[in-house]
Motif scaffolding. Structure first.
Motif, short mmCIF file in Angstrom:
data_model
loop_
_atom_site.label_atom_id
_atom_site.label_comp_id
_atom_site.label_asym_id
_atom_site.label_seq_id
_atom_site.Cartn_x
_atom_site.Cartn_y
_atom_site.Cartn_z
N GLN A 74 0.73 -1.10 0.00
CA GLN A 74 0.04 0.00 -0.08
C GLN A 74 0.86 1.32 -0.03
O GLN A 74 0.59 2.24 -0.73
CB GLN A 74 -0.92 -0.03 1.21
N LEU A 75 2.03 1.13 0.71
CA LEU A 75 2.86 2.18 0.69
C LEU A 75 3.86 2.56 -0.57
O LEU A 75 3.66 3.52 -1.33
CB LEU A 75 3.92 2.27 1.77
N PHE A 76 4.39 1.17 -0.95
CA PHE A 76 5.27 1.24 -2.10
C PHE A 76 4.51 1.25 -3.58
O PHE A 76 5.19 1.73 -4.44
CB PHE A 76 6.29 0.19 -1.99
N LEU A 77 3.47 0.54 -3.65
CA LEU A 77 2.73 0.70 -4.72
C LEU A 77 3.47 -0.18 -5.92
O LEU A 77 3.91 -1.41 -5.56
CB LEU A 77 2.25 1.94 -5.21
N LYS A 78 3.85 0.54 -6.94
CA LYS A 78 4.74 -0.15 -7.90
C LYS A 78 6.19 0.15 -8.04
O LYS A 78 7.03 -0.15 -8.93
CB LYS A 78 4.15 0.14 -9.40
N ALA A 79 6.37 0.88 -6.86
CA ALA A 79 8.17 0.92 -6.72
C ALA A 79 9.01 -0.27 -6.80
O ALA A 79 8.49 -1.27 -6.24
CB ALA A 79 8.26 1.66 -5.34
N PRO A 80 10.04 -0.41 -7.16
CA PRO A 80 10.94 -1.60 -7.42
C PRO A 80 11.40 -2.12 -6.17
O PRO A 80 12.67 -1.77 -5.95
CB PRO A 80 11.80 -1.25 -8.58
N SER A 268 -1.22 4.29 -8.53
CA SER A 268 -2.14 3.84 -7.43
C SER A 268 -2.91 2.84 -8.03
O SER A 268 -3.51 2.84 -9.34
CB SER A 268 -2.90 5.03 -7.10
N ASP A 269 -3.20 1.95 -7.28
CA ASP A 269 -4.23 0.77 -7.24
C ASP A 269 -5.57 1.07 -6.45
O ASP A 269 -5.17 1.40 -5.46
CB ASP A 269 -3.57 -0.59 -7.13
N THR A 270 -6.64 1.22 -7.20
CA THR A 270 -7.86 1.37 -6.30
C THR A 270 -7.89 0.59 -5.34
O THR A 270 -8.76 0.71 -4.25
CB THR A 270 -8.86 1.38 -7.33
N CYS A 271 -7.56 -0.70 -5.40
CA CYS A 271 -7.77 -1.78 -4.12
C CYS A 271 -7.08 -1.36 -3.06
O CYS A 271 -7.39 -1.57 -1.82
CB CYS A 271 -7.31 -3.19 -4.52
N LEU A 272 -5.85 -0.62 -3.23
CA LEU A 272 -4.91 -0.29 -2.28
C LEU A 272 -5.01 1.17 -1.89
O LEU A 272 -5.19 1.58 -0.65
CB LEU A 272 -3.46 -0.59 -2.37
N GLY A 273 -5.09 1.98 -2.76
CA GLY A 273 -4.98 3.53 -2.45
C GLY A 273 -6.37 3.95 -2.70
O GLY A 273 -6.51 5.14 -2.20
N GLY A 274 -7.29 3.28 -3.55
CA GLY A 274 -8.63 4.17 -3.48
C GLY A 274 -8.45 5.10 -4.42
O GLY A 274 -7.56 5.68 -5.04
N ARG A 275 -9.74 5.84 -4.75
CA ARG A 275 -9.79 7.02 -5.36
C ARG A 275 -10.27 8.20 -4.49
O ARG A 275 -11.42 7.96 -3.83
CB ARG A 275 -11.14 6.73 -6.51
N TRP A 276 -9.12 9.25 -4.35
CA TRP A 276 -9.24 9.98 -3.39
C TRP A 276 -10.10 11.26 -3.56
O TRP A 276 -9.89 11.88 -4.82
CB TRP A 276 -7.95 10.35 -2.55
N SER A 277 -10.74 11.78 -2.57
CA SER A 277 -11.73 13.07 -2.58
C SER A 277 -11.81 13.54 -1.50
O SER A 277 -11.81 12.80 -0.29
CB SER A 277 -12.75 13.06 -3.61
N PHE A 278 -11.86 14.98 -1.18
CA PHE A 278 -12.31 15.47 -0.16
C PHE A 278 -13.07 16.75 -0.32
O PHE A 278 -12.90 17.74 -0.92
CB PHE A 278 -10.87 16.22 0.59
N LYS A 284 -4.81 14.52 -5.70
CA LYS A 284 -3.67 13.60 -6.38
C LYS A 284 -2.72 13.07 -5.31
O LYS A 284 -2.47 13.91 -4.41
CB LYS A 284 -2.99 14.89 -7.05
N PRO A 285 -2.59 11.86 -5.18
CA PRO A 285 -2.02 10.96 -4.42
C PRO A 285 -0.44 11.28 -4.58
O PRO A 285 0.03 11.27 -5.75
CB PRO A 285 -2.12 9.57 -4.71
N LEU A 286 0.29 11.70 -3.39
CA LEU A 286 1.58 11.59 -3.42
C LEU A 286 2.38 10.75 -2.35
O LEU A 286 1.72 10.02 -1.54
CB LEU A 286 2.11 13.09 -3.01
N ARG A 287 3.73 10.69 -2.65
CA ARG A 287 4.42 10.24 -1.63
C ARG A 287 5.23 11.20 -1.13
O ARG A 287 5.96 12.02 -1.96
CB ARG A 287 5.16 9.14 -1.85
#
Length: 310
Positions: A74-80, A268-278, A284-287
């Motif tokens: 959930q933190l690293f997503l697609k990071a190698p 971002s994967d919607t299963c892990l990160g979801g679609r974010w709104s406030f 926009k998701p960042l690290r």
């Protein structure tokens, strides 16, 4: 410390898990349309409903592998980064780190939420990136952070970070504090306090991870879509509306001597990160990567006590 020692309750009040459903009576066939409308209304009610959930902290063990790995993904997503190897390393460090689980529920409880007693809601630990020369994942983490820093556009920042990560006389600890979004931030205070005690004891007994001069933290953050500029406005991100998924990490950000953000919108994967709104505003998701001096941790702990005490 026993590998499965039970610690103290660290929080309560998490929202009902998304998968839980309220039961409803069957309607007659000629009332199908009304039933569907009632179902929609009930689903809306479930989203906002809260239940009291007691959490307990336990030392990390082999049975926590799947839960920890899921949170790392959930933190690293697609990071190698080899999250499987990283999970193994965290489990091997039995002297530090905790996982959050739901406290045992009595048989007479009226709560209708079914929760696996081994399900992990969060964890906290630390990996000393300076000590860990052999594991592939430790090198991958450093290389990934440096590459993202390089893409931020400031060469001096990359050189500074590279120098700090390579300084064997001043170890850098990779602080990992991950939990699911429905777990309240109040749980962070006792988890961080416990980790600091464990690190102090490790230093006293000359165990791994005992002495760190800096803490490296990767935080899940968000900005209003279209407003993020990693290069021009990095020093002014708080004013630009940088929001933290783990609210307490804003206090770490305030004490950081080095910080930058990068977008993970394409990862971002919607299963892990979801679609974010406030407030219906797309985010926009960042690290956000930050480096915090170890001597600032006492000030951060005071801030956590001030704002997160139950």
């Amino acid at each position: 410390m026993a590998s499965r020692s039970k610690r103290r309750a660290v929080g309560k009040g998490a929202p009902r898990p998304p998968g839980s459903q309220l039961q409803r009576d069957e309607e007659e066939e000629d009332e199908v349309e009304d039933e569907e409308e009632d179902s929609d209304e009930e689903d809306d009610e479930v989203v906002d409903e809260e239940v009291n959930v007691e959490f307990e902290a336990y030392s990390i063990s082999d049975t926590d592998y799947d839960g920890i790995k899921k949170l790392l993904q959930q933190l690293f997503l697609k990071a190698p980064v080899n999250t499987a190897e990283l999970t193994d390393l965290l489990i091997q460090q039995s002297h530090i780190g905790s996982v959050i689980k739901q406290t045992d529920v009595s048989e007479g409880s009226d709560d209708d939420v079914d929760v696996d007693e081994d399900e992990i809601f969060g964890f906290i630990s630390l990996l000393n990136l300076t000590e860990r020369k052999g594991p592939q994942c430790a090198e991958q983490i450093k290389e990934w952070i440096l590459s993202r820093c390089d893409q931020s556009g400031e060469k001096s920042l990359v050189e500074q970070l590279d120098k700090l990560l390579g300084d064997t006389s001043r170890p850098v600890g990779f602080l990992l504090s991950e939990r699911f979004i429905n777990v309240p931030p109040q749980i962070a205070l006792p988890m961080h306090q416990q980790l600091q005690k464990e690190l102090a004891e490790a230093h006293k007994t000359n165990k791994p991870c005992g002495k760190c001069y800096f803490y490296l933290l990767i935080s899940k953050t968000f900005v209003e879509a279209g407003k993020h500029s990693s290069r021009k406005k990095r020093s002014n991100q708080k004013q630009d509306g940088l929001m933290f998924a783990n609210a307490e990490e804003e206090f770490f950000y305030e004490k950081a001597v080095l910080k930058f953000s990068y977008s993970v919108q394409d990862e971002s994967d919607t299963c892990l990160g979801g679609r974010w709104s406030f407030d219906d505003v797309p985010m926009k998701p960042l690290r956000t990567v930050m480096l915090i001096p170890a001597d600032k941790m006492s000030e951060i702990m005071d801030k956590l006590k001030e704002h997160l005490s139950l």
